[in-house]
Design a protein around this motif. Structure first.
Motif, PDB file in Angstrom:
ATOM      1  N   ALA A  69       0.346   2.636  -6.665  1.00  0.00           N
ATOM      2  CA  ALA A  69       0.193   2.996  -5.252  1.00  0.00           C
ATOM      3  C   ALA A  69       0.019   4.501  -5.096  1.00  0.00           C
ATOM      4  CB  ALA A  69       1.405   2.520  -4.457  1.00  0.00           C
ATOM      5  N   LEU A  70       0.841   5.269  -5.801  1.00  0.00           N
ATOM      6  CA  LEU A  70       0.730   6.727  -5.742  1.00  0.00           C
ATOM      7  C   LEU A  70      -0.638   7.180  -6.243  1.00  0.00           C
ATOM      8  CD1 LEU A  70       1.917   9.556  -5.330  1.00  0.00           C
ATOM      9  CD2 LEU A  70       2.938   9.373  -7.613  1.00  0.00           C
ATOM     10  N   ASP A  71      -1.082   6.620  -7.356  1.00  0.00           N
ATOM     11  CA  ASP A  71      -2.395   6.983  -7.900  1.00  0.00           C
ATOM     12  C   ASP A  71      -3.505   6.662  -6.899  1.00  0.00           C
ATOM     13  OD1 ASP A  71      -1.169   7.824 -10.206  1.00  0.00           O
ATOM     14  OD2 ASP A  71      -1.636   6.003 -11.354  1.00  0.00           O
ATOM     15  N   ALA A  72      -3.397   5.491  -6.245  1.00  0.00           N
ATOM     16  CA  ALA A  72      -4.424   5.093  -5.279  1.00  0.00           C
ATOM     17  C   ALA A  72      -4.450   6.035  -4.083  1.00  0.00           C
ATOM     18  CB  ALA A  72      -4.169   3.657  -4.816  1.00  0.00           C
ATOM     19  N   VAL A  73      -3.272   6.457  -3.644  1.00  0.00           N
ATOM     20  CA  VAL A  73      -3.203   7.382  -2.510  1.00  0.00           C
ATOM     21  C   VAL A  73      -3.834   8.723  -2.868  1.00  0.00           C
ATOM     22  CG1 VAL A  73      -1.628   8.751  -1.091  1.00  0.00           C
ATOM     23  CG2 VAL A  73      -1.233   6.305  -1.390  1.00  0.00           C
ATOM     24  N   LEU A  74      -3.516   9.235  -4.035  1.00  0.00           N
ATOM     25  CA  LEU A  74      -4.062  10.529  -4.439  1.00  0.00           C
ATOM     26  C   LEU A  74      -5.572  10.452  -4.658  1.00  0.00           C
ATOM     27  CD1 LEU A  74      -1.265  11.742  -6.899  1.00  0.00           C
ATOM     28  CD2 LEU A  74      -1.595  12.334  -4.487  1.00  0.00           C
ATOM     29  N   ARG A  75      -6.058   9.277  -5.034  1.00  0.00           N
ATOM     30  CA  ARG A  75      -7.493   9.120  -5.266  1.00  0.00           C
ATOM     31  C   ARG A  75      -8.259   8.920  -3.960  1.00  0.00           C
ATOM     32  NH1 ARG A  75      -7.303   4.676  -7.927  1.00  0.00           N
ATOM     33  NH2 ARG A  75      -6.716   5.754  -9.844  1.00  0.00           N
ATOM     34  N   HIS A  76      -7.710   8.106  -3.057  1.00  0.00           N
ATOM     35  CA  HIS A  76      -8.465   7.711  -1.861  1.00  0.00           C
ATOM     36  C   HIS A  76      -8.044   8.445  -0.586  1.00  0.00           C
ATOM     37  CE1 HIS A  76     -10.494   4.383  -3.911  1.00  0.00           C
ATOM     38  NE2 HIS A  76      -9.332   4.088  -4.477  1.00  0.00           N
ATOM     39  N   ARG A  77      -6.858   9.056  -0.583  1.00  0.00           N
ATOM     40  CA  ARG A  77      -6.347   9.765   0.592  1.00  0.00           C
ATOM     41  C   ARG A  77      -6.452   8.903   1.858  1.00  0.00           C
ATOM     42  NH1 ARG A  77      -3.291  14.159  -1.063  1.00  0.00           N
ATOM     43  NH2 ARG A  77      -4.156  14.798  -3.071  1.00  0.00           N
ATOM     44  N   PRO A  78      -5.798   7.739   1.869  1.00  0.00           N
ATOM     45  CA  PRO A  78      -5.868   6.859   3.039  1.00  0.00           C
ATOM     46  C   PRO A  78      -5.045   7.413   4.201  1.00  0.00           C
ATOM     47  CG  PRO A  78      -4.239   6.037   1.519  1.00  0.00           C
ATOM     48  CD  PRO A  78      -4.894   7.209   0.829  1.00  0.00           C
ATOM     49  N   ASP A  79      -5.235   6.803   5.355  1.00  0.00           N
ATOM     50  CA  ASP A  79      -4.430   7.167   6.521  1.00  0.00           C
ATOM     51  C   ASP A  79      -3.041   6.541   6.448  1.00  0.00           C
ATOM     52  OD1 ASP A  79      -6.602   8.523   8.061  1.00  0.00           O
ATOM     53  OD2 ASP A  79      -7.487   6.522   7.959  1.00  0.00           O
ATOM     54  N   VAL A  80      -2.986   5.316   5.924  1.00  0.00           N
ATOM     55  CA  VAL A  80      -1.739   4.546   5.929  1.00  0.00           C
ATOM     56  C   VAL A  80      -1.583   3.804   4.605  1.00  0.00           C
ATOM     57  CG1 VAL A  80      -0.441   2.681   7.058  1.00  0.00           C
ATOM     58  CG2 VAL A  80      -1.875   4.202   8.434  1.00  0.00           C
ATOM     59  N   GLU A  94      10.993   5.285  -4.148  1.00  0.00           N
ATOM     60  CA  GLU A  94      10.577   6.465  -4.907  1.00  0.00           C
ATOM     61  C   GLU A  94       9.089   6.739  -4.706  1.00  0.00           C
ATOM     62  OE1 GLU A  94      10.650   9.830  -7.179  1.00  0.00           O
ATOM     63  OE2 GLU A  94      12.323   8.679  -6.354  1.00  0.00           O
ATOM     64  N   ALA A  95       8.289   5.685  -4.665  1.00  0.00           N
ATOM     65  CA  ALA A  95       6.853   5.868  -4.423  1.00  0.00           C
ATOM     66  C   ALA A  95       6.616   6.495  -3.054  1.00  0.00           C
ATOM     67  CB  ALA A  95       6.128   4.527  -4.524  1.00  0.00           C
ATOM     68  N   THR A  96       7.383   6.060  -2.061  1.00  0.00           N
ATOM     69  CA  THR A  96       7.261   6.637  -0.719  1.00  0.00           C
ATOM     70  C   THR A  96       7.571   8.126  -0.740  1.00  0.00           C
ATOM     71  OG1 THR A  96       7.797   4.556   0.399  1.00  0.00           O
ATOM     72  CG2 THR A  96       8.210   6.588   1.621  1.00  0.00           C
ATOM     73  N   ALA A  97       8.667   8.497  -1.388  1.00  0.00           N
ATOM     74  CA  ALA A  97       9.059   9.907  -1.448  1.00  0.00           C
ATOM     75  C   ALA A  97       7.977  10.754  -2.116  1.00  0.00           C
ATOM     76  CB  ALA A  97      10.381  10.049  -2.193  1.00  0.00           C
ATOM     77  N   ARG A  98       7.387  10.238  -3.179  1.00  0.00           N
ATOM     78  CA  ARG A  98       6.349  10.997  -3.886  1.00  0.00           C
ATOM     79  C   ARG A  98       5.074  11.106  -3.059  1.00  0.00           C
ATOM     80  NH1 ARG A  98       6.773   9.371 -10.335  1.00  0.00           N
ATOM     81  NH2 ARG A  98       9.064   9.419 -10.471  1.00  0.00           N
ATOM     82  N   ILE A  99       4.733  10.035  -2.354  1.00  0.00           N
ATOM     83  CA  ILE A  99       3.544  10.083  -1.500  1.00  0.00           C
ATOM     84  C   ILE A  99       3.740  11.088  -0.372  1.00  0.00           C
ATOM     85  CG2 ILE A  99       2.215   8.760   0.199  1.00  0.00           C
ATOM     86  CD1 ILE A  99       2.603   6.315  -1.680  1.00  0.00           C
ATOM     87  N   VAL A 100       4.908  11.062   0.246  1.00  0.00           N
ATOM     88  CA  VAL A 100       5.197  12.005   1.332  1.00  0.00           C
ATOM     89  C   VAL A 100       5.099  13.443   0.838  1.00  0.00           C
ATOM     90  CG1 VAL A 100       7.023  12.829   2.876  1.00  0.00           C
ATOM     91  CG2 VAL A 100       6.595  10.379   2.654  1.00  0.00           C
ATOM     92  N   GLU A 101       5.548  13.676  -0.392  1.00  0.00           N
ATOM     93  CA  GLU A 101       5.513  15.026  -0.954  1.00  0.00           C
ATOM     94  C   GLU A 101       4.099  15.444  -1.356  1.00  0.00           C
ATOM     95  OE1 GLU A 101       7.444  17.581  -4.703  1.00  0.00           O
ATOM     96  OE2 GLU A 101       7.899  15.458  -4.450  1.00  0.00           O
ATOM     97  N   GLN A 102       3.359  14.530  -1.980  1.00  0.00           N
ATOM     98  CA  GLN A 102       2.067  14.896  -2.556  1.00  0.00           C
ATOM     99  C   GLN A 102       0.873  14.616  -1.642  1.00  0.00           C
ATOM    100  OE1 GLN A 102       1.606  13.646  -6.729  1.00  0.00           O
ATOM    101  NE2 GLN A 102       3.824  13.310  -6.842  1.00  0.00           N
TER     102      GLN A 102
END
Length: 224
Positions: free
Chosen positions: A41-52, A66-74
């Motif tokens: 999930a984190l990798d997908a967010v960093l690759r695609h930069r989704p809204d949600v 933990e994934a939520t915390a990392r996404i919020v940070e990165q």
């Protein structure tokens, strides 16, 4: 509003993934990636930069908190909405502390998911109806951060509006003059960029404020 929303789904149950993908398509949202664990999930967010991101909590490997915390940070521009079967206060508290902007149960209706998409797009916190009553215990009462543009006093008034109380009843509950309540209601409508009490009540309930339908003393159809 959901027609322009780009979404990542993180869940390790294929049947639920299929169902949520179909629901989001009906709402006009675009699913740009799917993941079955927190790391993906984190990798997908960093690759695609989704809204949600719709995030399950219990997944193999890196969990949802933990994934939520990392996404919020990165990727702070991506809103994380937890979508889970966990109704316990500890999970809710952990998700909010990690930075989640929403918390829904998997039994949520299509309408609840649509409202969540719209609320987080406005930068608001959204708590599903099934867990809204637990927020007080998780965060020690509703914080003005639910609507950061409002003062704590205005949030208290908005919460009572969401419960269906009119100005007189709100004034009595808060031990205020009715004129003071009217002034706060006017300020709330201005800050929320709405024109009627009914619109403000919908916004408040979407964010988890209010616990019941409007009662006989409600003035939902009047702006102040």
């Amino acid at each position: 509003m959901s027609s322009s929303v780009r979404v990542v789904i993180a869940d390790d149950h294929p049947l639920f993934l299929d169902g949520l993908r179909g629901l989001l398509a009906e709402l006009g949202a675009t699913v740009v990636a799917e993941a079955q664990d927190g790391r993906a999930a984190l990798d997908a967010v960093l690759r695609h930069r989704p809204d949600v991101v719709f995030m399950d909590l219990r997944m193999p490997g890196l969990g949802g908190i933990e994934a939520t915390a990392r996404i919020v940070e990165q990727a702070p521009d991506t809103a994380v909405v937890v979508l889970t079967m966990s109704e316990d206060t500890a999970s809710l508290q952990a998700a909010l502390q990690a930075g989640a902007r929403g918390y829904l149960l998997k039994e949520s209706s299509k309408k609840d998911v649509a409202r969540a998409l719209e609320a987080v797009a406005r930068g608001e916190l959204v708590i599903g109806p099934g867990v809204a009553s637990k927020v007080r215990h998780a965060v020690g009462g509703f914080s003005p951060q639910v609507f950061p543009q409002l003062s704590e006093a205005e949030v208290r008034v908005l919460e009572l509006m969401a419960e269906g109380l009119d100005n007189r009843s709100t004034a009595a509950r808060l031990f205020l003059a009715e004129k003071t309540v009217r002034n706060r209601v006017s300020s709330i409508l201005t800050k929320l960029d709405v024109t009627t009490r009914a619109e403000a009540m919908v916004r408040a309930r979407d964010a988890g404020l209010g616990t019941g339908p409007a009662g006989p003393g409600s003035r939902a159809d009047h702006p102040s």
